[in-house]
Design a protein around this motif. Sequence first.
Motif, PDB file in Angstrom:
ATOM      1  N   GLY A  14       0.783  -1.030   0.074  1.00  0.00           N
ATOM      2  CA  GLY A  14      -0.155   0.039   0.024  1.00  0.00           C
ATOM      3  C   GLY A  14       0.812   1.154   0.197  1.00  0.00           C
ATOM      4  N   ARG A  15       0.199   2.513   0.128  1.00  0.00           N
ATOM      5  CA  ARG A  15       1.057   3.678   0.224  1.00  0.00           C
ATOM      6  C   ARG A  15       1.524   4.126   1.464  1.00  0.00           C
ATOM      7  N   VAL A  16       2.794   4.386   1.435  1.00  0.00           N
ATOM      8  CA  VAL A  16       3.280   4.569   2.883  1.00  0.00           C
ATOM      9  C   VAL A  16       2.616   5.541   3.630  1.00  0.00           C
ATOM     10  N   GLY A  17       2.514   5.161   5.065  1.00  0.00           N
ATOM     11  CA  GLY A  17       1.724   6.336   5.875  1.00  0.00           C
ATOM     12  C   GLY A  17       0.094   5.936   5.912  1.00  0.00           C
ATOM     13  N   ASP A  18      -0.329   5.222   4.965  1.00  0.00           N
ATOM     14  CA  ASP A  18      -1.656   4.929   5.169  1.00  0.00           C
ATOM     15  C   ASP A  18      -1.855   3.418   5.685  1.00  0.00           C
ATOM     16  N   SER A  19      -2.841   3.167   6.085  1.00  0.00           N
ATOM     17  CA  SER A  19      -3.082   1.536   6.687  1.00  0.00           C
ATOM     18  C   SER A  19      -2.979   0.705   5.347  1.00  0.00           C
ATOM     19  N   PRO A  20      -2.216  -0.359   5.571  1.00  0.00           N
ATOM     20  CA  PRO A  20      -1.611  -0.820   6.422  1.00  0.00           C
ATOM     21  C   PRO A  20      -0.127  -0.520   6.608  1.00  0.00           C
ATOM     22  N   ILE A  21       0.364   0.148   5.719  1.00  0.00           N
ATOM     23  CA  ILE A  21       1.827   0.460   5.618  1.00  0.00           C
ATOM     24  C   ILE A  21       2.169   1.666   6.583  1.00  0.00           C
ATOM     25  N   THR A  22       1.938   1.268   7.685  1.00  0.00           N
ATOM     26  CA  THR A  22       2.421   2.515   8.854  1.00  0.00           C
ATOM     27  C   THR A  22       3.457   1.604   9.843  1.00  0.00           C
TER      28      THR A  22
END
Length: 445
Positions: A14-22
């Motif tokens: 996913g996009r960094v900073g958005d769930s789940p890439i946190t």
Amino acid sequence: MSNRKYFGTDGVRGRVGDSPITPDFVLKLGWAAGKVLARNGSRQVIIGKDTRISGYMLESALEAGLAAAGLSAAFTGPMPTPAVAYLTRTFRAEAGIVISASHNPYYDNGIKFFSTDGTKLPDDVEEAIEAELEKEICCVDSADLGKASRIVDAAGRYIEFCKANFPNALSLNGLKIVVDCANGATYHIAPNVLRELGAEVIAVGCEPNGVNINDKCGATDVAMLQARVVTEHADLGIALDGDGDRIIMVDHEGNKIDGDQILYIIAREGLRQGRLNGGAVGTLMSNMGLELALKELGIPFERAKVGDRYVLEKMQEKGWRIGAENSGHVILLDQTTTGDGIVAGLQVLAAVVRNRMSLQDLCRGMKLFPQVLVNVRYTAGSDDPLQNAEVQKVAAEVERELAGRGRVLLRKSGTEPLIRVMVEGEDETQVTAMANRIADAVKKV
């Protein structure tokens, strides 16, 4: 696959900073994976990454989660996905983890797992990790916490592995090769492999800065490579993607050579060398020209769903050793356990050297059919256009008109509300008109 919250066909992405890439989720993912994997006894997990700036943050979070579950992390630094699969096998590690979003832009990232034998995790293990994610994190006793270490010779080990997949009796002496590493994980590996095998190498896309991965370079955008091969008067070009599991090539005139053509060259060479052992697997998107060219050679061909995971499943089901997607994922089970751009490229180079033929000449036995793809947006939740009688009627008419020298493929996109209409045949003008005819029928629905 459908009952999973986080794992897609290729790990968690996913996009960094958005769930789940946190950072908090990835820490918990490391802990959950650690809890499941620790049941098997080994205590070490290999962690590799590509060159995205977010890799630093995510590897720290993963390591903390694994340590809390009692597993130790061994870092490789930037390393191609297939290299992590290889190192996981040779170190007999409990698992390998790759922090990468492959061919996506730098602001995306993902986490994918390999089992101890270098293959993607079985479904039941991914499901067990998802189940642990629903629980509260709890730490093992201090004496049992995991440690962190670095594998200092990871790149050197993988370079030697790649070179071992090139025939000893052959050399790349006299070949001038441009290699584009997409400012990704192969930047310090692919040029060295080719140089050590004797080639004159011009390396591009080898200056990663954390945000230029896959940016107007690499296997997803070969325009720069095509121009460079022509201006340098090189014999050929090789483009890898951000994590090194895809390859697209370019001949001396700058023509793009895709995964279907690479599969054809490797399969035919396997046949000539008497080590093909079966047939070849492509996907629903593989060009009809590939199917007809392999048929002419008497090589069996099967299509899998789009996605390297499905190609691998079909290969294992048939007991075959060669499979590929036209996007450049080439899986050679005789050599390794997963798609590997460098290893696939070396098989093509071996054919170039052995046959004393240019890359262009090696492709001559296969004529790519024009493929026209039209995307039609539809409202998610509405009636399925693919089940509509009028759409099916128009598609059947087109199939009849193609008379076995082309094909029609209608499918839903796996990621957005689109119907993909693909028509393939020998005449581009005719094929374009046919694709638009079917697309119009879909739009009316």
